[in-house]
Write a protein that holds these residues in place. Structure first.
Motif, PDB file in Angstrom:
ATOM      1  N   TYR A 126      11.184  52.905 -90.663  1.00  0.00           N
ATOM      2  CA  TYR A 126      12.635  53.092 -90.677  1.00  0.00           C
ATOM      3  C   TYR A 126      13.175  53.563 -89.326  1.00  0.00           C
ATOM      4  CZ  TYR A 126      17.273  54.378 -92.350  1.00  0.00           C
ATOM      5  OH  TYR A 126      18.633  54.460 -92.527  1.00  0.00           O
ATOM      6  N   HIS A 127      12.511  54.543 -88.715  1.00  0.00           N
ATOM      7  CA  HIS A 127      12.993  55.131 -87.461  1.00  0.00           C
ATOM      8  C   HIS A 127      12.299  54.579 -86.216  1.00  0.00           C
ATOM      9  CE1 HIS A 127      15.079  58.181 -89.805  1.00  0.00           C
ATOM     10  NE2 HIS A 127      13.945  58.561 -90.346  1.00  0.00           N
ATOM     11  N   GLY A 128      11.065  54.130 -86.377  1.00  0.00           N
ATOM     12  CA  GLY A 128      10.273  53.722 -85.219  1.00  0.00           C
ATOM     13  C   GLY A 128       9.453  54.856 -84.656  1.00  0.00           C
ATOM     14  N   PHE A 129       9.498  56.004 -85.294  1.00  0.00           N
ATOM     15  CA  PHE A 129       8.750  57.185 -84.887  1.00  0.00           C
ATOM     16  C   PHE A 129       8.597  58.078 -86.116  1.00  0.00           C
ATOM     17  CE2 PHE A 129      13.264  57.801 -83.932  1.00  0.00           C
ATOM     18  CZ  PHE A 129      13.565  58.901 -84.716  1.00  0.00           C
ATOM     19  N   VAL A 130       7.700  59.047 -86.011  1.00  0.00           N
ATOM     20  CA  VAL A 130       7.506  60.034 -87.071  1.00  0.00           C
ATOM     21  C   VAL A 130       8.216  61.317 -86.658  1.00  0.00           C
ATOM     22  CG1 VAL A 130       5.788  61.437 -88.307  1.00  0.00           C
ATOM     23  CG2 VAL A 130       5.321  59.025 -87.817  1.00  0.00           C
ATOM     24  N   VAL A 131       8.930  61.913 -87.590  1.00  0.00           N
ATOM     25  CA  VAL A 131       9.627  63.175 -87.349  1.00  0.00           C
ATOM     26  C   VAL A 131       8.639  64.323 -87.560  1.00  0.00           C
ATOM     27  CG1 VAL A 131      11.455  64.712 -88.158  1.00  0.00           C
ATOM     28  CG2 VAL A 131      11.852  62.232 -88.054  1.00  0.00           C
ATOM     29  N   ASP A 132       8.451  65.139 -86.545  1.00  0.00           N
ATOM     30  CA  ASP A 132       7.616  66.338 -86.621  1.00  0.00           C
ATOM     31  C   ASP A 132       8.493  67.555 -86.368  1.00  0.00           C
ATOM     32  OD1 ASP A 132       5.201  65.018 -87.137  1.00  0.00           O
ATOM     33  OD2 ASP A 132       4.755  64.766 -85.015  1.00  0.00           O
ATOM     34  N   PHE A 133       8.120  68.688 -86.977  1.00  0.00           N
ATOM     35  CA  PHE A 133       8.972  69.869 -86.808  1.00  0.00           C
ATOM     36  C   PHE A 133       8.254  71.198 -86.991  1.00  0.00           C
ATOM     37  CE2 PHE A 133       9.243  68.370 -91.135  1.00  0.00           C
ATOM     38  CZ  PHE A 133       9.087  69.515 -91.902  1.00  0.00           C
ATOM     39  N   LEU A 134       7.005  71.211 -87.366  1.00  0.00           N
ATOM     40  CA  LEU A 134       6.264  72.465 -87.530  1.00  0.00           C
ATOM     41  C   LEU A 134       5.478  72.734 -86.249  1.00  0.00           C
ATOM     42  CD1 LEU A 134       4.953  71.804 -91.154  1.00  0.00           C
ATOM     43  CD2 LEU A 134       6.930  73.179 -90.478  1.00  0.00           C
ATOM     44  N   ASP A 135       5.778  73.831 -85.587  1.00  0.00           N
ATOM     45  CA  ASP A 135       5.201  74.156 -84.280  1.00  0.00           C
ATOM     46  C   ASP A 135       4.520  75.517 -84.353  1.00  0.00           C
ATOM     47  OD1 ASP A 135       4.718  74.279 -81.455  1.00  0.00           O
ATOM     48  OD2 ASP A 135       6.591  75.403 -81.210  1.00  0.00           O
ATOM     49  N   PHE A 136       3.186  75.504 -84.440  1.00  0.00           N
ATOM     50  CA  PHE A 136       2.416  76.746 -84.413  1.00  0.00           C
ATOM     51  C   PHE A 136       1.883  76.960 -83.002  1.00  0.00           C
ATOM     52  CE2 PHE A 136       2.467  75.886 -88.893  1.00  0.00           C
ATOM     53  CZ  PHE A 136       2.510  77.148 -89.469  1.00  0.00           C
ATOM     54  N   TYR A 137       1.831  78.223 -82.579  1.00  0.00           N
ATOM     55  CA  TYR A 137       1.403  78.496 -81.209  1.00  0.00           C
ATOM     56  C   TYR A 137       0.786  79.883 -81.096  1.00  0.00           C
ATOM     57  CZ  TYR A 137       5.745  81.179 -80.934  1.00  0.00           C
ATOM     58  OH  TYR A 137       6.759  82.080 -81.163  1.00  0.00           O
ATOM     59  N   TYR A 138       0.060  80.064 -80.008  1.00  0.00           N
ATOM     60  CA  TYR A 138      -0.493  81.358 -79.640  1.00  0.00           C
ATOM     61  C   TYR A 138      -0.280  81.504 -78.145  1.00  0.00           C
ATOM     62  CZ  TYR A 138      -3.682  85.198 -78.828  1.00  0.00           C
ATOM     63  OH  TYR A 138      -4.213  86.412 -78.454  1.00  0.00           O
ATOM     64  N   GLY A 139       0.481  82.510 -77.749  1.00  0.00           N
ATOM     65  CA  GLY A 139       0.802  82.668 -76.337  1.00  0.00           C
ATOM     66  C   GLY A 139       1.559  81.447 -75.854  1.00  0.00           C
ATOM     67  N   ASN A 140       1.026  80.799 -74.830  1.00  0.00           N
ATOM     68  CA  ASN A 140       1.641  79.582 -74.298  1.00  0.00           C
ATOM     69  C   ASN A 140       1.006  78.304 -74.845  1.00  0.00           C
ATOM     70  OD1 ASN A 140       3.563  80.874 -72.743  1.00  0.00           O
ATOM     71  ND2 ASN A 140       2.124  81.150 -71.038  1.00  0.00           N
ATOM     72  N   TYR A 141      -0.031  78.435 -75.690  1.00  0.00           N
ATOM     73  CA  TYR A 141      -0.687  77.261 -76.255  1.00  0.00           C
ATOM     74  C   TYR A 141       0.000  76.867 -77.555  1.00  0.00           C
ATOM     75  CZ  TYR A 141      -3.881  74.141 -78.531  1.00  0.00           C
ATOM     76  OH  TYR A 141      -4.401  73.064 -79.185  1.00  0.00           O
ATOM     77  N   HIS A 142       0.491  75.647 -77.626  1.00  0.00           N
ATOM     78  CA  HIS A 142       1.140  75.122 -78.828  1.00  0.00           C
ATOM     79  C   HIS A 142       0.280  74.029 -79.438  1.00  0.00           C
ATOM     80  CE1 HIS A 142       5.207  76.950 -78.516  1.00  0.00           C
ATOM     81  NE2 HIS A 142       4.754  77.168 -77.289  1.00  0.00           N
ATOM     82  N   TRP A 143      -0.031  74.186 -80.710  1.00  0.00           N
ATOM     83  CA  TRP A 143      -0.676  73.118 -81.459  1.00  0.00           C
ATOM     84  C   TRP A 143       0.331  71.966 -81.506  1.00  0.00           C
ATOM     85  CZ3 TRP A 143      -5.512  72.564 -83.034  1.00  0.00           C
ATOM     86  CH2 TRP A 143      -5.800  71.600 -83.989  1.00  0.00           C
TER      87      TRP A 143
END
Length: 174
Positions: A126-143
């Protein structure tokens, strides 16, 4: 020489197909959460919503697969991932049809994977991409950001692995 009687196929009611309601629920929750994010949040890092010291809501697009694999491939990957999703979901549905409904763990695993795969497939088509929105992180490192569908797929895969270990224990006990 022993004769074996052929095993009768399971009826739909007896088969794991009856667990597809869970796949539908995952699909609805996933798409509802994505619609909510797209309707209420601005895109990208400046618009993130800090929830905890290790978790943000962050609306981003992913044109690739897990961890943005092949995200810059030029567009052909959209159709490859769609074909893979259809194939995997078809195979899992066949396996659910052959698995007794009483085998809850394996049917729940299949349903979670199917629901998650169709959630991301819908986005891709439908969009041509997947919507992502959950952002877990530690310090400056983001999963890498992910969504409910990704979580369902991972949980389903973990249940399949757990069931494999459980099956080994049962086989060794006999």
């Amino acid at each position: 020489m022993t004769s074996s009687t052929p095993q009768q196929p399971l009826t739909l009611k007896q088969s794991g197909i009856r667990w597809l309601w869970l796949a539908i629920l995952v699909f609805i929750i996933d798409n509802g959460s994505k619609l909510l994010v797209m309707d209420t949040m601005g895109y990208g890092w400046p618009n993130r919503i800090e929830i905890t010291p290790f978790f943000n809501l962050l609306y981003v697009h992913n044109t690739g697969a897990a961890f943005s694999f092949l995200s810059s491939a030029g567009g052909w990957q959209r159709w490859l991932f769609a074909a893979i999703a259809f194939g995997v979901c078809g195979l899992l549905a066949v396996w659910m049809r052959r698995t007794p409904a009483t085998n809850k763990m394996i049917n729940i695993a299949y349903a979670l994977i199917i629901g998650g795969a169709f959630g991301n497939l819908f986005d891709r088509l439908y969009h041509g991409f997947v919507v992502d929105f959950l952002d877990f992180y530690y310090g400056n490192y983001h999963w890498p950001a992910f969504n409910i569908a990704d979580s369902a797929i991972c949980l389903g895969a973990a249940l399949l692995i757990l069931d494999g270990f459980r099956a080994d224990k049962v086989a060794k006990a006999h």
